[in-house]
Design a protein around this motif. Structure first.
Motif, PDB file in Angstrom:
ATOM      1  N   ILE A   4       0.852  -1.184   0.000  1.00 46.20           N
ATOM      2  CA  ILE A   4       0.000   0.000   0.000  1.00 46.20           C
ATOM      3  C   ILE A   4       0.893   1.242   0.000  1.00 46.20           C
ATOM      4  CG2 ILE A   4      -1.866  -1.185   1.216  1.00 46.20           C
ATOM      5  CD1 ILE A   4      -1.107   0.389   3.731  1.00 46.20           C
ATOM      6  N   ALA A   5       0.383   2.319  -0.579  1.00 49.62           N
ATOM      7  CA  ALA A   5       1.095   3.595  -0.573  1.00 49.62           C
ATOM      8  C   ALA A   5       0.372   4.543   0.375  1.00 49.62           C
ATOM      9  CB  ALA A   5       1.152   4.181  -1.978  1.00 49.62           C
ATOM     10  N   ILE A   6       1.149   5.320   1.124  1.00 53.90           N
ATOM     11  CA  ILE A   6       0.573   6.286   2.057  1.00 53.90           C
ATOM     12  C   ILE A   6       1.159   7.661   1.763  1.00 53.90           C
ATOM     13  CG2 ILE A   6       0.199   6.894   4.470  1.00 53.90           C
ATOM     14  CD1 ILE A   6       0.535   3.945   5.155  1.00 53.90           C
ATOM     15  N   ILE A   7       0.265   8.617   1.513  1.00 59.23           N
ATOM     16  CA  ILE A   7       0.669   9.982   1.210  1.00 59.23           C
ATOM     17  C   ILE A   7       0.117  10.909   2.284  1.00 59.23           C
ATOM     18  CG2 ILE A   7       0.748   9.501  -1.268  1.00 59.23           C
ATOM     19  CD1 ILE A   7      -1.927  10.907  -1.574  1.00 59.23           C
ATOM     20  N   SER A   8       0.702  12.099   2.395  1.00 58.92           N
ATOM     21  CA  SER A   8       0.242  13.043   3.415  1.00 58.92           C
ATOM     22  C   SER A   8       0.707  14.445   3.076  1.00 58.92           C
ATOM     23  CB  SER A   8       0.778  12.629   4.795  1.00 58.92           C
ATOM     24  OG  SER A   8       0.187  13.406   5.826  1.00 58.92           O
ATOM     25  N   ASP A   9       0.049  15.424   3.685  1.00 50.99           N
ATOM     26  CA  ASP A   9       0.505  16.823   3.664  1.00 50.99           C
ATOM     27  C   ASP A   9       0.784  17.311   2.241  1.00 50.99           C
ATOM     28  OD1 ASP A   9       0.894  17.571   6.700  1.00 50.99           O
ATOM     29  OD2 ASP A   9       1.588  15.511   6.457  1.00 50.99           O
ATOM     30  N   ILE A  10      -0.264  17.310   1.445  1.00 49.05           N
ATOM     31  CA  ILE A  10      -0.147  17.753   0.054  1.00 49.05           C
ATOM     32  C   ILE A  10      -0.139  19.278  -0.019  1.00 49.05           C
ATOM     33  CG2 ILE A  10      -1.199  17.618  -2.225  1.00 49.05           C
ATOM     34  CD1 ILE A  10      -2.524  14.947  -1.118  1.00 49.05           C
ATOM     35  N   HIS A  11      -0.903  19.906   0.826  1.00 47.79           N
ATOM     36  CA  HIS A  11      -0.941  21.366   0.951  1.00 47.79           C
ATOM     37  C   HIS A  11      -1.150  22.068  -0.392  1.00 47.79           C
ATOM     38  CE1 HIS A  11      -0.427  21.715   5.240  1.00 47.79           C
ATOM     39  NE2 HIS A  11       0.526  20.800   5.199  1.00 47.79           N
ATOM     40  N   ALA A  12      -2.181  21.597  -1.109  1.00 53.06           N
ATOM     41  CA  ALA A  12      -2.648  22.250  -2.342  1.00 53.06           C
ATOM     42  C   ALA A  12      -1.619  22.251  -3.467  1.00 53.06           C
ATOM     43  CB  ALA A  12      -3.116  23.679  -2.061  1.00 53.06           C
ATOM     44  N   LEU A  21       1.453  10.334  -7.578  1.00 53.54           N
ATOM     45  CA  LEU A  21       0.471   9.358  -8.067  1.00 53.54           C
ATOM     46  C   LEU A  21       0.972   8.643  -9.320  1.00 53.54           C
ATOM     47  CD1 LEU A  21      -2.878  11.287  -7.504  1.00 53.54           C
ATOM     48  CD2 LEU A  21      -1.884   9.462  -6.103  1.00 53.54           C
ATOM     49  N   GLU A  22       1.677   9.367 -10.171  1.00 54.52           N
ATOM     50  CA  GLU A  22       2.273   8.739 -11.351  1.00 54.52           C
ATOM     51  C   GLU A  22       3.277   7.665 -10.943  1.00 54.52           C
ATOM     52  OE1 GLU A  22       4.898  10.033 -15.316  1.00 54.52           O
ATOM     53  OE2 GLU A  22       4.659  11.418 -13.635  1.00 54.52           O
ATOM     54  N   ASP A  23       4.091   7.959  -9.945  1.00 58.60           N
ATOM     55  CA  ASP A  23       5.087   6.989  -9.473  1.00 58.60           C
ATOM     56  C   ASP A  23       4.408   5.763  -8.862  1.00 58.60           C
ATOM     57  OD1 ASP A  23       8.108   6.606  -8.836  1.00 58.60           O
ATOM     58  OD2 ASP A  23       7.124   6.210  -6.915  1.00 58.60           O
ATOM     59  N   ILE A  24       3.377   5.993  -8.077  1.00 58.69           N
ATOM     60  CA  ILE A  24       2.644   4.885  -7.464  1.00 58.69           C
ATOM     61  C   ILE A  24       2.016   4.002  -8.538  1.00 58.69           C
ATOM     62  CG2 ILE A  24       0.647   4.306  -6.024  1.00 58.69           C
ATOM     63  CD1 ILE A  24       1.292   6.886  -4.411  1.00 58.69           C
ATOM     64  N   ASP A  25       1.422   4.630  -9.546  1.00 58.70           N
ATOM     65  CA  ASP A  25       0.802   3.865 -10.631  1.00 58.70           C
ATOM     66  C   ASP A  25       1.840   3.034 -11.384  1.00 58.70           C
ATOM     67  OD1 ASP A  25      -1.656   4.927  -9.994  1.00 58.70           O
ATOM     68  OD2 ASP A  25      -1.618   6.458 -11.569  1.00 58.70           O
ATOM     69  N   GLN A  26       2.997   3.624 -11.639  1.00 61.02           N
ATOM     70  CA  GLN A  26       4.045   2.905 -12.359  1.00 61.02           C
ATOM     71  C   GLN A  26       4.534   1.695 -11.574  1.00 61.02           C
ATOM     72  OE1 GLN A  26       6.981   5.944 -13.196  1.00 61.02           O
ATOM     73  NE2 GLN A  26       5.911   6.647 -15.030  1.00 61.02           N
ATOM     74  N   ARG A  27       4.440   1.737 -10.279  1.00 62.12           N
ATOM     75  CA  ARG A  27       4.847   0.608  -9.442  1.00 62.12           C
ATOM     76  C   ARG A  27       3.756  -0.454  -9.357  1.00 62.12           C
ATOM     77  NH1 ARG A  27       9.140   1.977  -5.618  1.00 62.12           N
ATOM     78  NH2 ARG A  27       9.841   4.126  -5.965  1.00 62.12           N
ATOM     79  N   GLY A  28       2.583  -0.165  -9.894  1.00 59.50           N
ATOM     80  CA  GLY A  28       1.494  -1.120  -9.864  1.00 59.50           C
ATOM     81  C   GLY A  28       0.798  -1.220  -8.519  1.00 59.50           C
ATOM     82  N   ALA A  50     -10.380  17.402  -5.524  1.00 57.88           N
ATOM     83  CA  ALA A  50     -11.075  16.744  -6.640  1.00 57.88           C
ATOM     84  C   ALA A  50     -10.321  15.519  -7.127  1.00 57.88           C
ATOM     85  CB  ALA A  50     -11.280  17.739  -7.778  1.00 57.88           C
ATOM     86  N   MET A  51      -9.001  15.591  -7.155  1.00 57.40           N
ATOM     87  CA  MET A  51      -8.216  14.445  -7.615  1.00 57.40           C
ATOM     88  C   MET A  51      -8.333  13.269  -6.645  1.00 57.40           C
ATOM     89  SD  MET A  51      -4.262  14.155  -8.863  1.00 57.40           S
ATOM     90  CE  MET A  51      -4.702  14.927 -10.434  1.00 57.40           C
ATOM     91  N   LEU A  52      -8.282  13.546  -5.356  1.00 51.42           N
ATOM     92  CA  LEU A  52      -8.433  12.466  -4.381  1.00 51.42           C
ATOM     93  C   LEU A  52      -9.830  11.859  -4.468  1.00 51.42           C
ATOM     94  CD1 LEU A  52      -6.596  13.962  -1.294  1.00 51.42           C
ATOM     95  CD2 LEU A  52      -5.804  12.149  -2.787  1.00 51.42           C
ATOM     96  N   GLN A  53     -10.832  12.714  -4.690  1.00 55.77           N
ATOM     97  CA  GLN A  53     -12.194  12.199  -4.859  1.00 55.77           C
ATOM     98  C   GLN A  53     -12.283  11.319  -6.106  1.00 55.77           C
ATOM     99  OE1 GLN A  53     -14.277  15.972  -4.945  1.00 55.77           O
ATOM    100  NE2 GLN A  53     -15.014  15.709  -2.851  1.00 55.77           N
ATOM    101  N   LYS A  54     -11.712  11.785  -7.214  1.00 54.81           N
ATOM    102  CA  LYS A  54     -11.764  11.038  -8.474  1.00 54.81           C
ATOM    103  C   LYS A  54     -11.091   9.684  -8.340  1.00 54.81           C
ATOM    104  CE  LYS A  54     -10.415  11.389 -13.348  1.00 54.81           C
ATOM    105  NZ  LYS A  54      -9.735  12.240 -14.369  1.00 54.81           N
ATOM    106  N   ARG A  55      -9.994   9.646  -7.592  1.00 53.66           N
ATOM    107  CA  ARG A  55      -9.241   8.395  -7.426  1.00 53.66           C
ATOM    108  C   ARG A  55      -9.795   7.527  -6.288  1.00 53.66           C
ATOM    109  NH1 ARG A  55      -3.877   8.118 -10.071  1.00 53.66           N
ATOM    110  NH2 ARG A  55      -3.679   6.328  -8.688  1.00 53.66           N
ATOM    111  N   ASN A  56     -10.808   8.030  -5.577  1.00 52.14           N
ATOM    112  CA  ASN A  56     -11.388   7.297  -4.435  1.00 52.14           C
ATOM    113  C   ASN A  56     -10.328   6.925  -3.408  1.00 52.14           C
ATOM    114  OD1 ASN A  56     -14.139   7.255  -5.336  1.00 52.14           O
ATOM    115  ND2 ASN A  56     -13.540   5.718  -6.855  1.00 52.14           N
TER     116      ASN A  56
END
Length: 245
Positions: A4-12, A21-28, A50-56
């Motif tokens: 699992i990938a865990i992200i935090s503190d995006i701050h807009a 997200l591109e890196d996470i996707d490339q790792r499958g 909106a992006m987090l909502q779109k990606r659920n």
């Protein structure tokens, strides 16, 4: 093995988020969790939400999200001088003005903490996700923090890993067979080079963590901050990096 990938503190910071997200996707890796603080200090708070909502992507309520979602009073921080306090007020008020009502409502509905339980061939592995610490959404837990104190904060001794954000400084350590991780900051790292930072958990007979740091287009980010109503103070944060001083 479960990853699992865990992200935090995006701050807009949409640019950093897209890179991560591109890196996470490339790792499958398909399972992503966010520890909160989606807003403040860059121009794309609505776009990040909106992006987090779109990606659920399941997301916790960070302290900045809480302030914007619930329209809380801005309380000065003891470690900020008068100038930073002034600039911080301007930046947060920009978020209060620009984050949509629908997005503010969505922020207020985020869970405060989250326990993940994974079935493996070696039994159940429990991962406790918090924004700052298990006892507070504003507490700074650095690597030097007492492991014994952290263990006392856990809901029970069956937790295999505790993953935190908030400090914008990543680390991995162990205490009494419990993995303690700060996954760093995607959008406003306080580490050298200001790279977009997140963590990967590998879950099998035990839980192991990897910190990932990525370069991204900081020039475009700082230009966008300068062209917005956000104080230039927050663009300068990225330009004057610790290792270049």
């Amino acid at each position: 093995m479960i990853q699992i990938a865990i992200i935090s503190d995006i701050h807009a910071n949409l640019i950093a988020l897209e890179k991560v997200l591109e890196d996470i996707d490339q790792r499958g890796i398909t399972d992503i969790y966010c520890l909160g603080d989606l807003v403040d200090f860059a121009p794309w708070g609505n776009e990040v939400i909106a992006m987090l909502q779109k990606r659920n992507i399941p997301c916790l309520l960070g302290n900045h999200d809480e302030r914007i979602g619930f329209n809380q009073t801005i309380i000065p921080l003891a470690h900020h001088d008068e100038e930073e306090t002034f600039q911080r007020n301007l930046a947060i008020n920009f978020s209060k003005k620009t984050i949509t009502a629908a997005h503010k409502t969505w922020l207020t509905q985020r869970p405060y903490q989250l326990m993940l339980s994974f079935k493996t061939d070696y039994g159940i592995k429990n991962i406790w996700l918090v924004h700052a610490s298990p006892r507070s959404n504003d507490e700074y837990i650095y690597e030097s923090h007492s492991g014994e104190d952290l263990i006392k904060m856990l809901p029970n001794q069956s937790v295999d890993a505790l993953v935190m954000g908030h400090t914008h400084i990543s680390y991995i350590k162990h205490h009494k067979n419990i993995l303690l991780v700060n996954c760093g900051s995607v959008g406003r790292s306080k580490e050298n080079h200001r790279q977009a930072t997140y963590c990967i958990l590998n879950i099998a007979n035990d839980v192991q963590a990897e910190i990932v740091k990525l370069e991204y287009d900081i020039e475009t980010l700082t230009k966008a901050i300068n062209e917005s109503e956000i104080p230039d103070f927050y663009a300068d944060f990225f330009r004057f990096q610790p290792d270049s001083l």
